[in-house]
Design an enzyme around this catalytic site. Structure first.
Site, PDB file in Angstrom:
ATOM      1  N   ASN A 194       0.727  -1.265   0.038  1.00  0.00           N
ATOM      2  CA  ASN A 194      -0.075   0.006  -0.062  1.00  0.00           C
ATOM      3  C   ASN A 194       0.851   1.319   0.071  1.00  0.00           C
ATOM      4  O   ASN A 194       0.495   2.286  -0.779  1.00  0.00           O
ATOM      5  CB  ASN A 194      -1.086   0.050   1.219  1.00  0.00           C
ATOM      6  CG  ASN A 194      -1.986  -1.100   0.942  1.00  0.00           C
ATOM      7  OD1 ASN A 194      -1.879  -1.809   0.136  1.00  0.00           O
ATOM      8  ND2 ASN A 194      -2.789  -1.264   2.061  1.00  0.00           N
ATOM      9  N   THR A 208     -15.214  37.833 -32.055  1.00  0.00           N
ATOM     10  CA  THR A 208     -16.189  37.460 -31.101  1.00  0.00           C
ATOM     11  C   THR A 208     -17.367  36.827 -31.736  1.00  0.00           C
ATOM     12  O   THR A 208     -17.779  37.399 -32.908  1.00  0.00           O
ATOM     13  CB  THR A 208     -16.602  38.686 -30.244  1.00  0.00           C
ATOM     14  OG1 THR A 208     -17.406  39.631 -30.903  1.00  0.00           O
ATOM     15  CG2 THR A 208     -15.351  39.444 -29.607  1.00  0.00           C
ATOM     16  N   HIS A 209     -17.981  35.947 -31.004  1.00  0.00           N
ATOM     17  CA  HIS A 209     -19.205  35.142 -31.574  1.00  0.00           C
ATOM     18  C   HIS A 209     -18.766  34.557 -33.118  1.00  0.00           C
ATOM     19  O   HIS A 209     -19.534  34.159 -33.829  1.00  0.00           O
ATOM     20  CB  HIS A 209     -20.276  35.890 -31.865  1.00  0.00           C
ATOM     21  CG  HIS A 209     -20.674  36.700 -30.400  1.00  0.00           C
ATOM     22  ND1 HIS A 209     -21.454  36.237 -29.449  1.00  0.00           N
ATOM     23  CD2 HIS A 209     -20.240  38.036 -30.045  1.00  0.00           C
ATOM     24  CE1 HIS A 209     -21.588  37.294 -28.557  1.00  0.00           C
ATOM     25  NE2 HIS A 209     -20.786  38.301 -28.768  1.00  0.00           N
ATOM     26  N   GLU A 251      -7.227  17.722 -35.286  1.00  0.00           N
ATOM     27  CA  GLU A 251      -8.476  17.159 -35.280  1.00  0.00           C
ATOM     28  C   GLU A 251      -8.373  16.159 -34.199  1.00  0.00           C
ATOM     29  O   GLU A 251      -9.058  15.746 -33.123  1.00  0.00           O
ATOM     30  CB  GLU A 251      -9.066  16.292 -36.484  1.00  0.00           C
ATOM     31  CG  GLU A 251      -9.506  17.481 -37.248  1.00  0.00           C
ATOM     32  CD  GLU A 251     -10.096  16.681 -38.535  1.00  0.00           C
ATOM     33  OE1 GLU A 251     -11.461  17.142 -39.135  1.00  0.00           O
ATOM     34  OE2 GLU A 251      -9.522  15.816 -39.334  1.00  0.00           O
ATOM     35  N   ASN A 263      -6.512  16.663 -45.048  1.00  0.00           N
ATOM     36  CA  ASN A 263      -7.338  16.779 -44.070  1.00  0.00           C
ATOM     37  C   ASN A 263      -6.483  17.029 -42.830  1.00  0.00           C
ATOM     38  O   ASN A 263      -5.477  16.440 -42.530  1.00  0.00           O
ATOM     39  CB  ASN A 263      -8.020  15.502 -43.372  1.00  0.00           C
ATOM     40  CG  ASN A 263      -9.128  14.975 -44.448  1.00  0.00           C
ATOM     41  OD1 ASN A 263      -9.842  16.060 -45.147  1.00  0.00           O
ATOM     42  ND2 ASN A 263      -9.016  13.752 -44.729  1.00  0.00           N
ATOM     43  N   LYS A 279      -8.633  15.781 -51.282  1.00  0.00           N
ATOM     44  CA  LYS A 279      -8.770  16.287 -49.778  1.00  0.00           C
ATOM     45  C   LYS A 279      -7.424  16.108 -49.348  1.00  0.00           C
ATOM     46  O   LYS A 279      -6.292  15.469 -49.302  1.00  0.00           O
ATOM     47  CB  LYS A 279      -9.586  15.156 -48.904  1.00  0.00           C
ATOM     48  CG  LYS A 279     -11.069  15.342 -49.386  1.00  0.00           C
ATOM     49  CD  LYS A 279     -11.739  16.536 -48.512  1.00  0.00           C
ATOM     50  CE  LYS A 279     -11.572  16.598 -47.223  1.00  0.00           C
ATOM     51  NZ  LYS A 279     -12.974  16.279 -46.684  1.00  0.00           N
ATOM     52  N   GLN A 286      -6.511   0.468  -7.375  1.00  0.00           N
ATOM     53  CA  GLN A 286      -5.687  -0.147  -8.302  1.00  0.00           C
ATOM     54  C   GLN A 286      -6.321   0.444  -9.867  1.00  0.00           C
ATOM     55  O   GLN A 286      -5.213   0.427 -10.794  1.00  0.00           O
ATOM     56  CB  GLN A 286      -5.701  -1.662  -8.511  1.00  0.00           C
ATOM     57  CG  GLN A 286      -4.955  -2.364  -9.567  1.00  0.00           C
ATOM     58  CD  GLN A 286      -4.886  -4.110  -9.182  1.00  0.00           C
ATOM     59  OE1 GLN A 286      -4.361  -4.286  -8.036  1.00  0.00           O
ATOM     60  NE2 GLN A 286      -5.571  -4.600  -9.964  1.00  0.00           N
TER      61      GLN A 286
HETATM   62  N1  ARG Z   1      -1.715  -3.773  -7.219  1.00  0.00           N
HETATM   63  C1  ARG Z   1      -2.050  -3.006  -6.108  1.00  0.00           C
HETATM   64  C2  ARG Z   1      -2.617  -1.569  -6.482  1.00  0.00           C
HETATM   65  O1  ARG Z   1      -2.091  -1.228  -7.535  1.00  0.00           O
HETATM   66  C3  ARG Z   1      -0.943  -2.509  -5.160  1.00  0.00           C
HETATM   67  C4  ARG Z   1      -1.473  -2.469  -3.576  1.00  0.00           C
HETATM   68  C5  ARG Z   1      -2.138  -3.607  -3.294  1.00  0.00           C
HETATM   69  N2  ARG Z   1      -2.284  -4.012  -1.871  1.00  0.00           N
HETATM   70  C6  ARG Z   1      -3.354  -4.706  -1.359  1.00  0.00           C
HETATM   71  N3  ARG Z   1      -3.532  -4.590  -0.146  1.00  0.00           N
HETATM   72  N4  ARG Z   1      -3.834  -5.418  -2.243  1.00  0.00           N
HETATM   73  O2  ARG Z   1      -3.298  -0.785  -5.737  1.00  0.00           O
END
Ligand code: ARG
Length: 464
Positions: A115, A160-161, A295, A290, A288, A327
């Site tokens: 995390n 403008t416009h 675009e 383009n 043409k 994720q």
């Molecule tokens: N692949 C996860 C993400 O992109 C990594 C963290 C995962 N952590 C967990 N506790 N499952 O967020």
């Protein structure tokens, strides 16, 4: 009694193998491997810190560092075997490290979680991307300055416009684009302040019981400072949303430039020529040419704004702290960065080769009574109240419309029918050159003023 299934995270806890589809469904390695080098960079710093606090021996730290560097090389050379069974970039690298160096590899994850690891990776990744994007922005700005300098005296209608309003110089118009991009670059730099914060040490959510030295990791990774709250560290994606918001504004600006380039390159306007190298033909209509690049850029602006919406919706209502939802932050983020870099690059490459049809621009400015305001201002200078002047000019325009002449083409005698305040010197203000030259205050369209603005802008761009 417990058997270790190396294919599955936390395998001892599970009685059943993961459903084959769920394994694919939950894996992120196909896209988050993009952050492999950042993941390695973060792990090397983490290992150095673990060694300093006595969790790893120096030999273990060195083995980990060498192993990770080797993996970095394998990945860069396309030799690394990514496995969906290892779910994400973090587990793939860790598994390979253990394969290479044995037990020390298994110690790397001490005092951290995926995390805080993933939050660190994204911030490292974004930090680099922001620098690339800013560099492309600056390239485009510099191309605009060159073009504006070349076209400082070129007269075109200002709208403008989308109706002819008053004459302006093309250099001035280009400098309006330049200003938009300056704010864009500022916004990215401001966003960078909040991206450049180090989450490592938050671990899963509550921090860790090891006496970690977060300042050391922070310094090694060159973050501005460590984050202040472990829960916030692993769950915050504001910085990614801010980045996409800044990116959406950039793309909104590019979509406006694009729209003007598309209009101006049409036969109806015929103000510019987009170089052949930036256009394509039609498979059926041989005549043409383009304006594909503008675009496409115009179209891609929608996609980036879509990514901003995705991230806002992703984070809405999420309880603290980390959730697997997060994720889903990566693909929109990566695509936003890629799209920005590509679009800015295409524009920066195209700008120096833009053909400018000065005579066409001038002719267009002669239509639509673009100097009507100048005539009113002239009358005011002669002593007439603005509202009365507005009325007199209205009559002159009426005559011009009926006799199909521009104001400058109406004779002095005819003009004097409308007001005795009108003298021969009126033609100085009725010409397009006179009109633009008169707007020489700060921020105005007069060629000399534009040249000054370009000079100031160039100095700012170089000082960045
Ligand atoms: N692949 C996860 C993400 O992109 C990594 C963290 C995962 N952590 C967990 N506790 N499952 O967020």
């Amino acid at each position: 009694m417990s058997t270790v299934n190396t294919d599955k995270l936390s395998s001892a806890r599970f009685a059943q193998a993961t459903d084959a589809f769920v394994e694919v469904f939950t894996a992120s390695v196909d896209f988050d491997r993009r952050m492999a080098q950042q993941d390695i960079q973060g792990s090397i710093a983490h290992a150095a810190m673990l060694c300093k606090i006595g969790v790893l021996s120096e030999t273990e730290r060195d083995d980990i560092t060498e192993g990770l560097k080797k993996i970095g090389l394998e990945i860069a050379q396309g030799q690394f075997k990514w496995s969906i069974k290892q779910e994400d970039v973090h587990m793939n690298i860790e598994a390979r490290l253990t394969e290479l160096i044995g037990i020390a590899g298994k110690k790397l994850h001490t005092g951290r979680s995926r995390n805080d690891q993933v939050a660190t990776d994204i911030r490292l990744y974004l930090r680099t991307e922001i620098n690339h994007i800013s560099a492309q922005l600056a390239r485009l700005q510099s191309a605009l300055l060159d073009l504006a300098e070349r076209e400082a005296d070129t007269i075109m209608p200002g709208f403008t416009h989308l109706q002819v309003a008053q004459p302006i110089t093309f250099g001035h118009h280009l400098m309006a684009w330049f200003e938009m991009l300056s704010r864009d670059r500022e916004r990215l730099q401001d966003c960078l302040k909040r991206v450049n914060i180090m989450p490592l040490g938050a671990a899963a959510l509550a921090g860790t019981s090891y006496p970690i030295d977060r300042q050391m990791t922070c310094d090694l990774l060159q973050f501005a400072k460590p984050s202040a709250n472990s829960l916030d560290s692993v769950s915050d994606r504001d910085f990614a949303i801010e980045f996409c918001a800044a990116g959406s504004l950039i793309m909104m600006h590019l979509s406006r430039f694009s729209e003007e380039l598309v209009l101006w390159s049409s036969a109806q306007f015929d103000f510019i020529d987009i170089p052949d190298a930036f256009c394509t033909g039609s498979s059926i209509m041989p005549q043409k040419k383009n304006p594909d690049v503008p675009e496409l850029v115009r179209g891609k602006s929608g996609r980036v704004t879509g990514h901003l919406m995705s991230l806002l919706m992703l984070m809405k209502s999420q309880p603290l702290a980390y959730n697997k939802d997060n994720q889903e932050d990566k693909e929109p983020l990566f695509d936003t960065a890629d799209t920005l870099i590509n679009c800015l690059r295409a524009f920066a490459d195209m700008m120096p080769h833009l053909g400018v049809k000065r005579a066409k621009m001038f002719q267009a400015a002669q239509q639509g009574f673009a100097t009507a305001t100048d005539l009113a201002d002239y009358l005011v200078r002669q002593g007439m109240a603005f509202r009365d002047a507005h009325e007199v000019v209205g009559q002159a325009v009426r005559l011009g419309l009926d006799s199909q002449r521009d104001l400058a083409e109406i004779s002095l005698a005819e003009l004097q029918e409308f007001s005795s305040y009108i003298n021969a010197d009126v033609f100085d203000v009725l010409t397009l050159e006179g009109s633009v030259a008169a707007r020489r205050h700060l921020g105005g369209t007069a060629p000399d003023t534009v040249r000054k603005a370009i000079e100031t802008a160039r100095a700012q761009l170089q000082a960045r």
